[in-house]
Design an enzyme around this catalytic site. Structure first.
Site, PDB file in Angstrom:
ATOM      1  N   ARG A 125      -8.166  -1.537  -7.399  1.00  0.00           N
ATOM      2  CA  ARG A 125      -8.720  -2.732  -8.040  1.00  0.00           C
ATOM      3  C   ARG A 125      -7.786  -3.940  -8.073  1.00  0.00           C
ATOM      4  NH1 ARG A 125     -11.547  -2.251 -13.440  1.00  0.00           N
ATOM      5  NH2 ARG A 125      -9.483  -1.643 -14.154  1.00  0.00           N
ATOM      6  N   ASP A 126      -6.592  -3.838  -7.528  1.00  0.00           N
ATOM      7  CA  ASP A 126      -5.727  -5.023  -7.476  1.00  0.00           C
ATOM      8  C   ASP A 126      -4.881  -4.988  -6.210  1.00  0.00           C
ATOM      9  OD1 ASP A 126      -4.672  -7.435  -8.272  1.00  0.00           O
ATOM     10  OD2 ASP A 126      -3.114  -6.548  -9.522  1.00  0.00           O
ATOM     11  N   LEU A 127      -5.532  -4.730  -5.087  1.00  0.00           N
ATOM     12  CA  LEU A 127      -4.814  -4.661  -3.818  1.00  0.00           C
ATOM     13  C   LEU A 127      -4.558  -6.069  -3.299  1.00  0.00           C
ATOM     14  CD1 LEU A 127      -3.747  -2.519  -1.879  1.00  0.00           C
ATOM     15  CD2 LEU A 127      -5.902  -2.670  -0.630  1.00  0.00           C
TER      16      LEU A 127
END
Length: 996
Positions: free
Chosen positions: A286-288
């Site tokens: 979710r935060d690549l």
């Protein structure tokens, strides 16, 4: 049985784990895994109308986090004020430089003095997220591993290997700069990219000699031009940095030989593989973004920073729709960020990876930069991302059509039209690199497909192609007659290899982890010989004629030869141990057998790759057999050999572990697991070493990694349960022993230790039932009777308790655990007898933690010999420098002897490592004792006492009779804090905390 604590302040019995162990009272932080990275400076949440550049993602992520969990706000604020600074020592780590910082955390380059002064990356954050528990499920070459987790309220410190300070954000910055400098003209730059992977490698190597400036960050709430990502901080020279890890240049050399596009595809495939590993375990990142992809000095890309990851197996919590980095969010993620109930799953990570691949190949972001208030910016971003995916070849004409198709398929706005998994993306990238048609994305160019076919079949496009095809068909027809028999033989050979590997893993653990136990050593050697007999490997060097070997593919044969060599080497070590533990009459025979096995192992390795430890083993054995000249030559060969790869490091570490040299084993085994994260035995033996060094958090993390690789391995569950018992995590320990009993219903030691966990949880009836079951199995009954005596006494069965006590005294101990159990049981009635039992253990094992700690207790508390007790603790702390109970006990004894300086040094070290109620109370006693000579210490004693009560210390009977508290007992602050705690306790009802 458990050891006696020094009025709740001293040492607790600790059993070194392997196959038979019991509990310890040590208050240590719970084990967990986590990963690293950090956002930016703390900010207030922006209003929807405030201008917000799209790279100010951390303000959004963390503010949304706090909105979803308002109870965390105060804890976060408290944590920010408690973050350490560069140059300080924190939880045993010396902080050298700051590698990154964020809203509620920082990442430091540090040295861990307690473990060979090794370099590590230490992430210090507010203790609020679920990252450690998330990462406990992940173990992959392309996901940053974790050494250990440390808690000191209100912060969480995650210790990881230091693998470099370069992220893809730094690489992109360098690539953009070099490209613009080289071309200058924007139109020309848009049509052509770097020619080879050397450009990417040179950018990596240029940054590998730098680290971020300490403390550099953007100012909070500053209006700046939007950028697509957090910009890398300015670098400084590598002076004073750790030497690069002894790795291989294989990846760097490979990348420098291929085209730039091929190099990017290789990186993308590795990242997709890591993402797939996480997704297949229910974890969504979710935060690549580029800043969350570490590129190690060896060229390996590794995912990091799972702070915002979601475990979909446990359902969506309040954070399932917040967090992330706006420029890299998929459309559905942006919708969720706006507050809509939209699913954000693994396909959103695929989208983010597609944005990264686009940037690497085009040197620019696929979408326009967003500016302005958040409520205006989000609709514009959604509108732009809802159209057809942007063209890549318009910005880099060197990119093949197939690669553009892969990237555009990642960027499909509709998740249903996108790659449905990271595994599909990895497969298409691998097929593109292998000149195969794409399977999950369109194959738009007929010309490229034809070129791929030609590259796959170069001979068939030559003038002799037709003849070659005809010959091939004829060969296929003839081969069909013998194919069935060969396939059956190969299948049987592969099954035999799988059985060999399983048996060898178990044999190695038995041979390495408790070498002083003759019975276990013999079980390990018997199992090892049984597995080697499959290939007649014990009969002579011609074992490779065995059918199960000959029918394996050549690659499997090569691996098997080395695995047989490892098995023979470890079996030789066990025989060497048995020579020392067995009878003198058979010693020479055992030594000769150990040498024979070592010689059989030598030809199993290719020339020049014989492990260094094998030459040393042969040298030692030749020397003991009186052949000094041969021993000298072999030692010279050992001195010339280096360490090659994970196997050599594992074998060397296992050799140290087998001889109880745990401190020397740890760095070797850690390097082995870094080089080969799927090395099950290395993780298990590393956990064994950490446990014997008193580092139960690290031990628990290692056994968790072993269980990721083999979820149904009973011994890993058992050893993790022991580590959790010693950390007083009784519920989690009981869960591990539940698993052991499920997997092996006859495992008596699992029942014994589960009884201890259940007793501490207040489940007395279940605990007694477990002890009854343990007495039915093959176990040292001495400790079971003493445990049942203690449990019965605590539930009011005085008669039954006495009967069990007397029965335990009748049984002569036959192992270390039995002597410890009897010694602890005799502490009150027969201190001299208890001391004799602990001495008996130390004659067998002079490094026994429970024997040393309990010996010190008897000398100090029962015989009043404080100087002698201090000498014992000095010796114990040389072996177990991380032990808070040992150091805390020494602090108390030093304070009683008036050694104020030494007592305070020990107390400060304990408080820096552990802030449990038990440790706070114990250190309050230290300062209360020294306040008799220095009244200024009274204030700190009262503060620590109040903190211990606030955090749940409720042993009021102990407080009432504790003479170490006499110096402050009459103070109003003492009485007020005690009265408030007692009133709160009365309102809450009976406590189930340990010790009550």
């Amino acid at each position: 049985m458990r050891g006696r604590s020094l009025k709740g302040k001293g040492m607790a019995s600790k059993q070194a784990p392997a196959t038979r162990r019991s509990l310890d009272d040590c208050p240590r932080p719970a084990d967990a895994l986590s990963c690293a990275a950090g956002p930016s400076q703390p900010r207030t949440r922006p209003s929807p109308d405030s201008p917000l550049p799209c790279d100010e993602q951390d303000a959004i992520s963390w503010a949304s986090f706090l909105d979803a969990r308002p109870e965390a706000s105060a804890r976060m604020a408290e944590a920010v004020g408690g973050l350490p600074e560069v140059g300080s020592t924190f939880l045993g780590f010396h902080l050298i430089a700051e590698l990154g910082r964020g809203a509620f955390g920082r990442v430091f380059l540090a040295r861990q003095g307690e473990l060979a002064d090794r370099y590590v990356a230490l992430k210090v954050t507010a203790d609020a997220g679920g990252e450690p528990q998330t990462l406990a499920q992940l173990l992959h070459t392309n996901i940053v591993p974790v050494y250990s987790i440390h808690r000191s309220h209100p912060v969480l410190a995650t210790c990881m290997p230091y693998l470099g300070a370069t992220t893809l954000a730094h690489v992109l910055e360098g690539l953009r700069g070099s490209s613009q400098h080289r071309v200058g003209d924007k139109a020309t730059h848009a049509r052509k990219g770097p020619g080879s992977g050397r450009q990417l490698i040179s950018t990596l190597q240029n940054h590998a000699d730098t680290i971020p400036l300490p403390g550099h960050s953007r100012l909070p709430n500053t209006r700046v031009t939007a950028t697509p990502e957090t910009r890398p901080t300015p670098p400084v020279a590598r002076r004073g940095l750790p030497p690069r890890a002894p790795g291989t240049r294989a990846i760097l050399d490979m990348l420098s030989r291929v085209s730039y596009t091929e190099a990017v595809l290789w990186l993308g495939a590795r990242l997709a593989d890591g993402l797939a590993h996480a997704h297949e375990r229910g974890i969504v990142h979710r935060d690549l973004k580029p800043a969350n992809v570490l590129l190690t000095d060896e060229g390996q890309p590794m995912l990091l920073d799972f702070n915002l990851a979601e475990d979909t197996k446990v359902g969506s919590g309040p954070l399932s729709q917040v967090g992330g980095t706006l420029p890299y969010m998929a459309p559905e993620h942006l919708e969720a960020f706006r507050g809509r109930a939209v699913a954000v799953d693994g396909r959103s990570d695929v989208y983010s990876l597609g944005v990264i691949l686009y940037e690497l190949l085009a040197h620019q972001h696929p979408f326009a930069r967003a500016h302005g208030p958040l409520n205006e910016m989000l609709p514009r971003m959604l509108a732009e991302r809802s159209g057809p995916p942007p063209r890549l070849r318009a910005h880099n004409g060197d990119v093949p059509a197939g690669v553009e198709s892969i990237v555009r398929h990642c960027l499909e706005p509709d998740p249903q039209r996108r790659y449905q998994s990271a595994r599909e993306l990895q497969e298409d990238i691998d097929r593109q690199r292998a000149n195969l048609p794409l399977r999950h994305a369109p194959n738009p160019s007929l010309g490229e497909r034809a070129a791929k076919w030609a590259r796959r079949h170069p001979r068939l496009t030559s003038s002799s192609g037709v003849t070659a095809v005809a010959t091939l068909l004829l060969g296929v027809l003839l081969a069909g007659f013998v194919c069935r028999g060969q396939m059956l033989a190969r299948s049987q050979a592969v099954e035999a290899l799988a059985a060999f590997r399983t048996e060898q893993q178990e044999a190695q653990l038995l041979q390495i982890t408790r070498t002083g136990d003759v019975q276990q050593l013999r079980r390990g050697t018997e199992l090892a010989r049984q597995s080697l007999a499959r290939y007649q490997a014990l009969d002579g060097p011609d074992w490779q004629q065995a059918p199960d070997y000959r029918h394996l593919p050549a690659e499997m044969q090569a691996h098997l030869r080395e695995e047989v060599g490892d098995a023979l080497l470890l079996l030789s070590g066990a025989a060497h141990q048995l020579a020392d533990l067995g009878s003198a009459e058979r010693q020479e025979e055992e030594l000769r057998e150990a040498l024979r096995l070592a010689r059989l192992a030598e030809p199993c390795y290719p020339d020049g790759t014989v492990p260094r430890v094998l030459w040393r083993r042969q040298a030692d054995l030749e020397g003991r057999l009186g052949r000094a000249d041969e021993a000298l030559l072999l030692r010279a060969r050992a001195g010339e050999a280096g360490l090659r790869g994970a196997r050599d490091r594992y074998l060397e570490g296992a050799e140290h572990a087998a001889h109880n040299r745990f401190g020397e084993a740890v760095p070797l085994l850690e390097e082995a697991t870094r080089l080969e994260p799927t090395h099950f035995a290395a993780w298990f033996v590393l956990g064994h070493c950490h446990a014997n060094l008193g580092a139960d958090a690290e031990a628990g993390a290692c056994f968790t990694n072993a269980l990721v690789l083999r979820p149904d391995h009973a011994l890993s569950h058992f050893n993790r349960g022991l580590a959790r018992l010693r950390q007083q995590a009784y519920h989690r320990a009981a869960q591990d022993f539940d698993e052991v009993v499920r997997l092996d219903p006859d495992y008596a030691d699992a029942y014994f230790n589960r009884a201890i966990a259940r007793h501490r949880l207040g489940r007395h009836k279940d605990a007694l039932a477990d002890l009854d079951r343990a007495l039915e199995g093959k176990i040292a009954h001495t400790r079971v009777y003493f445990a049942r005596s203690q449990f019965r006494h605590q539930v009011g069965d005085v008669e039954g308790a006495e009967a069990d006590y007397q029965q335990g005294l009748k049984l002569a101990p036959n192992d270390e655990d039995g002597f410890i159990a009897r010694g602890v049981a005799r502490l009150t009635r027969d201190p001299d007898g208890a001391l004799a039992d602990f001495e008996a253990v130390l004659k067998r094992n002079r490094h026994s933690y429970p024997a040393l700690s309990n010996k010190a207790y008897v000398l100090a508390e029962k015989q009043g010999k404080l100087p002698q007790a201090l000498a014992v603790l000095d010796e114990a702390l040389e072996r177990y420098p991380n032990s808070v109970p040992l150091r805390g006990g020494r602090a108390v004894y030093r304070a009683r002897l008036g050694q104020r300086g030494g007592a305070h040094r020990d107390a400060r070290a304990c408080l820096a490592s552990d802030s449990s109620p038990q440790t706070l109370y114990q250190m309050a006693c230290v300062f209360a004792l020294t306040s008799t000579a220095q009244p200024d210490d009274r204030r700190e004693a009262l503060q620590l006492f109040a903190s211990a009560l606030r955090k749940g210390f409720d042993r009021f009977d102990e407080i009432a009779r504790d003479k170490d508290m006499d110096a402050i007992r009459a103070r109003p602050e003492f009485l007020q804090a005690l009265r408030a705690a007692q009133e709160l306790k009365g309102r809450e009802g009976p406590s189930l905390r340990p010790g009550t």
